[in-house]
Enzyme design. Structure first.
Site, PDB file in Angstrom:
ATOM      1  N   ASP A  65      76.821   9.258  15.848  1.00  0.00           N
ATOM      2  CA  ASP A  65      75.392   9.063  15.569  1.00  0.00           C
ATOM      3  C   ASP A  65      75.137   7.617  15.166  1.00  0.00           C
ATOM      4  O   ASP A  65      76.020   6.969  14.617  1.00  0.00           O
ATOM      5  CB  ASP A  65      74.958   9.915  14.368  1.00  0.00           C
ATOM      6  CG  ASP A  65      74.546  11.312  14.750  1.00  0.00           C
ATOM      7  OD1 ASP A  65      74.266  11.545  15.928  1.00  0.00           O
ATOM      8  OD2 ASP A  65      74.523  12.171  13.857  1.00  0.00           O
ATOM      9  N   TYR A  67      73.696   4.835  12.550  1.00  0.00           N
ATOM     10  CA  TYR A  67      73.514   4.814  11.102  1.00  0.00           C
ATOM     11  C   TYR A  67      72.077   5.225  10.782  1.00  0.00           C
ATOM     12  O   TYR A  67      71.149   4.908  11.522  1.00  0.00           O
ATOM     13  CB  TYR A  67      73.786   3.427  10.552  1.00  0.00           C
ATOM     14  CG  TYR A  67      75.215   2.961  10.703  1.00  0.00           C
ATOM     15  CD1 TYR A  67      76.268   3.643  10.098  1.00  0.00           C
ATOM     16  CD2 TYR A  67      75.523   1.820  11.442  1.00  0.00           C
ATOM     17  CE1 TYR A  67      77.578   3.203  10.226  1.00  0.00           C
ATOM     18  CE2 TYR A  67      76.829   1.362  11.569  1.00  0.00           C
ATOM     19  CZ  TYR A  67      77.855   2.070  10.966  1.00  0.00           C
ATOM     20  OH  TYR A  67      79.149   1.636  11.087  1.00  0.00           O
ATOM     21  N   PHE A  78      79.249   1.780  15.323  1.00  0.00           N
ATOM     22  CA  PHE A  78      79.993   1.190  14.212  1.00  0.00           C
ATOM     23  C   PHE A  78      79.458  -0.165  13.749  1.00  0.00           C
ATOM     24  O   PHE A  78      79.872  -0.679  12.725  1.00  0.00           O
ATOM     25  CB  PHE A  78      81.498   1.062  14.541  1.00  0.00           C
ATOM     26  CG  PHE A  78      82.199   2.381  14.710  1.00  0.00           C
ATOM     27  CD1 PHE A  78      82.593   3.118  13.603  1.00  0.00           C
ATOM     28  CD2 PHE A  78      82.455   2.899  15.966  1.00  0.00           C
ATOM     29  CE1 PHE A  78      83.219   4.343  13.747  1.00  0.00           C
ATOM     30  CE2 PHE A  78      83.081   4.125  16.123  1.00  0.00           C
ATOM     31  CZ  PHE A  78      83.466   4.856  15.014  1.00  0.00           C
ATOM     32  N   HIS A 188      89.599   9.409  12.598  1.00  0.00           N
ATOM     33  CA  HIS A 188      88.404   8.584  12.439  1.00  0.00           C
ATOM     34  C   HIS A 188      88.654   7.533  11.356  1.00  0.00           C
ATOM     35  O   HIS A 188      89.371   7.795  10.386  1.00  0.00           O
ATOM     36  CB  HIS A 188      87.217   9.473  12.047  1.00  0.00           C
ATOM     37  CG  HIS A 188      85.892   8.814  12.196  1.00  0.00           C
ATOM     38  ND1 HIS A 188      85.368   7.987  11.221  1.00  0.00           N
ATOM     39  CD2 HIS A 188      84.982   8.844  13.200  1.00  0.00           C
ATOM     40  CE1 HIS A 188      84.191   7.545  11.619  1.00  0.00           C
ATOM     41  NE2 HIS A 188      83.927   8.041  12.813  1.00  0.00           N
TER      42      HIS A 188
END
Length: 223
Positions: A65, A67, A78, A188
């Protein structure tokens, strides 16, 4: 929702915009924007595609998703714009880079545009989110669209490195032809899981080794 798309991606994905699921997604977003703030801004929804044309994609780093806090999302997984605090997962990516690439020095910002401009597709599976409400736009159609993008890269290109971090991203391996591409999986980089296999994965150097073996220029990870 802007439908402006970089020309090489438009040739691959343009037909998706005429399909019912995309029309439903458009209507959903228009409704959302009447009553809520949606990130990223409309002009940045397709930023990953703008920075990294289809034929120039060398590496795919898949996020889930955007931020969801003010000022963070700008359409690259990211990544955050300069002047915004570096999120914890990205800090851990920098930490891994510091041990994986001897010359790497962690920057003071989180803007990964320089990676994208070299051919690193920073793709979120879902391209929008309601402010302060993570996962709020999942299951609305974006995953179908971004799966098409991943499938097109797998089917029409060869020699791409796919970095799949965490359970959600690893599920996308089913869309990728491992005989034509390098698929790298790890935990992750979130602080909740980075010590369970992200640290020490060496994905950044392994990607460059693979690219060089394919006759491609390596990625300069220093930004």
């Amino acid at each position: 929702m802007s439908v402006k798309l970089e020309p090489s991606w438009k040739a691959v994905l343009g037909a998706e915009f005429e399909k019912p699921y995309m029309q439903e997604l458009r209507n959903f977003l228009l409704s959302e924007q009447q009553t809520h703030t949606v990130f990223p801004p409309n002009k940045m929804i397709f930023n990953a595609f703008e920075h990294t044309p289809f034929e120039r994609t060398k590496v795919v780093i898949l996020g889930q998703d955007p931020y969801h806090n003010v000022g963070q999302a700008h359409g690259l997984s990211f990544s955050v714009p300069r002047g915004i605090d570096i999120p914890p997962s990205l800090r851990n990516m920098y930490k891994e880079l510091s041990t994986d690439i001897p010359s790497f020095v962690a920057p003071s910002h989180g803007d990964l545009s320089a990676w994208a401009d070299q051919g690193v597709l920073l793709l979120n599976a879902t391209l929008t989110v309601r402010a302060h409400t993570p996962a709020s736009h999942q299951g609305k159609g974006w995953e179908t669209f971004t799966n098409r993008a991943i499938g097109a890269l797998s089917g029409q290109r060869s020699g791409i490195v796919f970095m799949l971090w965490g359970r959600f991203a690893k599920q996308k391996a089913a869309l990728i032809d491992g005989g034509k591409h390098l698929v790298l999986t790890a935990a992750h980089p979130s602080p909740l899981s980075a010590y369970n296999g992200f640290f020490g994965c060496r994905h950044f150097s392994r990607a460059n080794e693979y690219l060089v073996a394919q006759g491609e220029a390596p990625i300069d990870w220093q930004i």
